[in-house]
Every structure is written in C-alpha cells, then in structure tokens.
Design an enzyme around this catalytic site. Structure first.
Site, PDB file in Angstrom:
ATOM      1  N   GLY A   5      32.646   3.171 -35.658  1.00 22.96           N
ATOM      2  CA  GLY A   5      32.957   2.932 -34.239  1.00 22.96           C
ATOM      3  C   GLY A   5      34.336   2.366 -33.974  1.00 22.96           C
ATOM      4  N   VAL A   6      34.357   1.395 -33.066  1.00 23.41           N
ATOM      5  CA  VAL A   6      35.670   0.817 -32.701  1.00 23.41           C
ATOM      6  C   VAL A   6      36.248   0.036 -33.880  1.00 23.41           C
ATOM      7  CG1 VAL A   6      34.829  -1.350 -31.655  1.00 23.41           C
ATOM      8  CG2 VAL A   6      36.834  -0.256 -30.745  1.00 23.41           C
ATOM      9  N   ASP A   7      35.404  -0.565 -34.696  1.00 26.05           N
ATOM     10  CA  ASP A   7      35.838  -1.301 -35.898  1.00 26.05           C
ATOM     11  C   ASP A   7      36.606  -0.361 -36.830  1.00 26.05           C
ATOM     12  OD1 ASP A   7      33.927  -3.396 -38.273  1.00 26.05           O
ATOM     13  OD2 ASP A   7      36.047  -3.387 -37.704  1.00 26.05           O
TER      14      ASP A   7
ATOM     15  N   TYR B 298      25.012  -1.118 -32.440  1.00 23.36           N
ATOM     16  CA  TYR B 298      24.115  -2.281 -32.314  1.00 23.36           C
ATOM     17  C   TYR B 298      23.033  -2.095 -31.257  1.00 23.36           C
ATOM     18  CZ  TYR B 298      26.479  -5.326 -35.703  1.00 23.36           C
ATOM     19  OH  TYR B 298      26.976  -5.889 -36.857  1.00 23.36           O
TER      20      TYR B 298
ATOM     21  N   ASP C 209      40.825   4.900 -25.131  1.00 23.31           N
ATOM     22  CA  ASP C 209      40.721   4.480 -26.536  1.00 23.31           C
ATOM     23  C   ASP C 209      41.384   3.108 -26.668  1.00 23.31           C
ATOM     24  OD1 ASP C 209      41.907   6.027 -29.658  1.00 23.31           O
ATOM     25  OD2 ASP C 209      41.193   4.005 -29.206  1.00 23.31           O
TER      26      ASP C 209
ATOM     27  N   GLY D 174      27.058   0.339 -29.015  1.00 19.95           N
ATOM     28  CA  GLY D 174      27.091   1.525 -29.891  1.00 19.95           C
ATOM     29  C   GLY D 174      26.058   1.350 -30.987  1.00 19.95           C
TER      30      GLY D 174
ATOM     31  N   ASN E   9      31.487  -6.549 -37.538  1.00 20.49           N
ATOM     32  CA  ASN E   9      30.224  -7.051 -38.102  1.00 20.49           C
ATOM     33  C   ASN E   9      30.577  -8.312 -38.886  1.00 20.49           C
ATOM     34  OD1 ASN E   9      30.695  -6.451 -41.029  1.00 20.49           O
ATOM     35  ND2 ASN E   9      30.860  -4.381 -40.214  1.00 20.49           N
TER      36      ASN E   9
HETATM   37  N1  APR Z   1      37.916   2.644 -28.037  1.00 22.21           N
HETATM   38  C1  APR Z   1      37.064   2.055 -27.158  1.00 22.21           C
HETATM   39  N2  APR Z   1      35.730   2.041 -27.326  1.00 22.21           N
HETATM   40  C2  APR Z   1      35.244   2.649 -28.431  1.00 22.21           C
HETATM   41  C3  APR Z   1      36.070   3.269 -29.399  1.00 22.21           C
HETATM   42  C4  APR Z   1      37.466   3.250 -29.158  1.00 22.21           C
HETATM   43  N3  APR Z   1      38.334   3.812 -30.020  1.00 22.21           N
HETATM   44  N4  APR Z   1      35.262   3.774 -30.393  1.00 22.21           N
HETATM   45  C5  APR Z   1      33.991   3.485 -30.037  1.00 22.21           C
HETATM   46  N5  APR Z   1      33.970   2.817 -28.865  1.00 22.21           N
HETATM   47  C6  APR Z   1      32.839   2.320 -28.086  1.00 22.21           C
HETATM   48  C7  APR Z   1      31.503   2.977 -28.338  1.00 22.21           C
HETATM   49  O1  APR Z   1      31.419   4.169 -27.587  1.00 22.21           O
HETATM   50  C8  APR Z   1      30.567   1.894 -27.825  1.00 22.21           C
HETATM   51  O2  APR Z   1      30.423   2.022 -26.434  1.00 22.21           O
HETATM   52  O3  APR Z   1      32.646   0.965 -28.457  1.00 22.21           O
HETATM   53  C9  APR Z   1      31.328   0.588 -28.089  1.00 22.21           C
HETATM   54  C10 APR Z   1      30.756  -0.252 -29.212  1.00 22.21           C
HETATM   55  O4  APR Z   1      30.289   0.613 -30.230  1.00 22.21           O
HETATM   56  P1  APR Z   1      30.437   0.253 -31.807  1.00 22.21           P
HETATM   57  O5  APR Z   1      31.843   0.456 -32.202  1.00 22.21           O
HETATM   58  O6  APR Z   1      29.361   1.015 -32.515  1.00 22.21           O
HETATM   59  O7  APR Z   1      30.155  -1.315 -31.892  1.00 22.21           O
HETATM   60  P2  APR Z   1      28.777  -2.121 -31.828  1.00 22.21           P
HETATM   61  O8  APR Z   1      27.724  -1.408 -31.053  1.00 22.21           O
HETATM   62  O9  APR Z   1      29.176  -3.503 -31.415  1.00 22.21           O
HETATM   63  O10 APR Z   1      28.299  -2.127 -33.359  1.00 22.21           O
HETATM   64  C11 APR Z   1      29.052  -2.875 -34.286  1.00 22.21           C
HETATM   65  O11 APR Z   1      29.272  -0.993 -35.744  1.00 22.21           O
HETATM   66  O12 APR Z   1      31.282  -0.128 -36.354  1.00 22.21           O
HETATM   67  C12 APR Z   1      30.269  -0.961 -36.761  1.00 22.21           C
HETATM   68  O13 APR Z   1      31.345  -2.551 -38.188  1.00 22.21           O
HETATM   69  C13 APR Z   1      30.746  -2.370 -36.919  1.00 22.21           C
HETATM   70  O14 APR Z   1      28.704  -3.065 -37.950  1.00 22.21           O
HETATM   71  C14 APR Z   1      29.446  -3.124 -36.751  1.00 22.21           C
HETATM   72  C15 APR Z   1      28.745  -2.321 -35.661  1.00 22.21           C
END
Ligand code: APR
Length: 191
Positions: free
Chosen positions: A47-49, A142, A25, A140, A39
């Site tokens: 997600g990670v955001d 995206y 994590d 994720g 974003n």
């Molecule tokens: N630690 C590490 N990796 C993580 C965590 C975490 N706590 N949570 C999720 N992930 C991974 C997901 O499994 C994925 O492999 O981060 C990767 C990116 O996924 P997303 O968080 O969905 O990011 P992204 O695909 O770049 O999409 C961005 O999603 O959350 C929204 O605001 C964000 O609109 C933006 C979009």
C-alpha cells in the site's frame, strides 16, 4: 464552514488553517511532511507504505531501523508516530504512524485511529512544520470501513486545528475516486 468544492479537490477553513481533500498519490505531495500508514515493524510493506519506501529510497528505511533500535525496540505501537527524512520524496519528512487493524469496532479502534492522526499532527507541530498530508489510514489492508474512518479522521483533524494554530495546511490525500467522494460527503457534515 467555508468551502470550495472541485471535481477532485475541496477545501475548508478550520481555525487558521486550510483543510483540503484531494484525490491523488501522496508520494507526489510537496508538503513539509507526508504521513505513512505503517506497521509496527517500520520495515515497510504494501500500500502507501510500499509506495513511500519505493519512491523515498533506502534512507527512510535506514532511519526507521535507527528508530526501532533507539526508541521502539518492540515496534511502533498503534496510534504512535515517528518521523524520518523524506529521502528522495518531494516532502521533506515522512511521519510514520500505525493505525488500528479493524476488529469489528469494539476494540477501541476509533480512539486508536484518532490517536494516529493526533500524534502525527503533534509531531509535525513539534518539528515546526507548516503543512502535512495524510493518507486514509487503516482503510486498506487494515480493513477499517472507510465510511467510519473518514469521520474519525475529519473530526480529529478539525478538533486539533481548532485548538492549535501552528499549522497552515492539512491535506487528506485519497487514492481512489470513491474514497475521495466518501470523504467529501462526510466533510460536509463534519466540518
Ligand atoms: N497515495 C495515497 N493513498 C494511497 C496510496 C498512495 N500512493 N497507496 C494506497 N493508498 C491508500 C489506500 O487506497 C487506502 O485507502 O491508502 C489507504 C491505506 O491503505 P494501506 O496502505 O493498505 O494502509 P493500512 O490500511 O493502514 O494498512 C497498513 O498495510 O502496507 C501495509 O505496511 C503496511 O502493514 C501495514 C498495513
């Protein structure tokens, strides 16, 4: 390329720096900075955001609002990066970057993804940071296929570390086991 393979971690020497892959994590990382897959609004998301804002607390959002007002009134463009405090996180800073939304691969996604990694690394170096952790940007919500994204991520970080000797450690933090294994296999070819 010298590497140490573990069950849920592996490590490569690239230039003067260590490039590590770990399963875990990213909000638990103690690096100088962790990178947020944001974003353009910088107002948080899922997600990670979502995890970073939840754990880091409101200070991060406050600084994001200032960044929007002062530097990026129309939103942080894809591939660009901006830095805030880490708030309550163990990491001192959060570097927010926006990866490309996957549209089939013919809309410059690979170069935009590389820019997101490159600009985050450049920003860390410009702030004198030594260690930085990345999530798997764009793979994720995206929708960027991870088998393709991991090669862009690994080759962009490798290329940067071979030219720039200011960083000590870059860690790619993979949330799921499958993601970790996909990155680990690709790393054996790319690094
Ligand atoms: N630690 C590490 N990796 C993580 C965590 C975490 N706590 N949570 C999720 N992930 C991974 C997901 O499994 C994925 O492999 O981060 C990767 C990116 O996924 P997303 O968080 O969905 O990011 P992204 O695909 O770049 O999409 C961005 O999603 O959350 C929204 O605001 C964000 O609109 C933006 C979009």
């Amino acid at each position: 390329m010298g590497y140490v393979m573990g069950e849920n971690r592996c490590e490569f020497q690239v230039g003067k720096a260590k490039l590590r892959l770990v399963q875990g994590d990213i909000t638990e990382m103690e690096t100088d900075a962790i990178v947020n897959a944001a974003n353009p609004s910088l107002m948080g998301g899922g997600g990670v955001d979502g995890a970073i804002h939840r754990k880091g607390g409101p200070q991060i959002l406050e600084e994001c609002k200032r960044i929007r007002a002062r530097e990026w009134p129309n939103g942080l463009p894809t591939g660009k990066a901006a830095i805030t405090t880490g708030g309550k996180l163990k990491a001192k800073y959060v570097i927010h970057t926006v990866g490309p939304i996957w549209q089939g691969g013919n809309s410059g996604e690979a170069e935009l993804l590389a820019e997101a990694y490159r600009n985050s690394l450049k920003l860390a170096v410009s702030k004198g940071l030594k260690t930085i952790a990345f999530p798997s940007i764009s793979t994720g919500a995206y929708g960027y296929p991870i088998e393709k994204a991991c090669r862009v991520a690994l080759s962009t970080v490798k290329e940067f570390l071979e030219k720039e000797d200011k960083l000590d450690e870059v860690i790619l933090v993979l949330f799921g086991r499958r993601d970790f294994e996909i990155y680990r296999e690709a790393a054996k070819e790319v690094l």
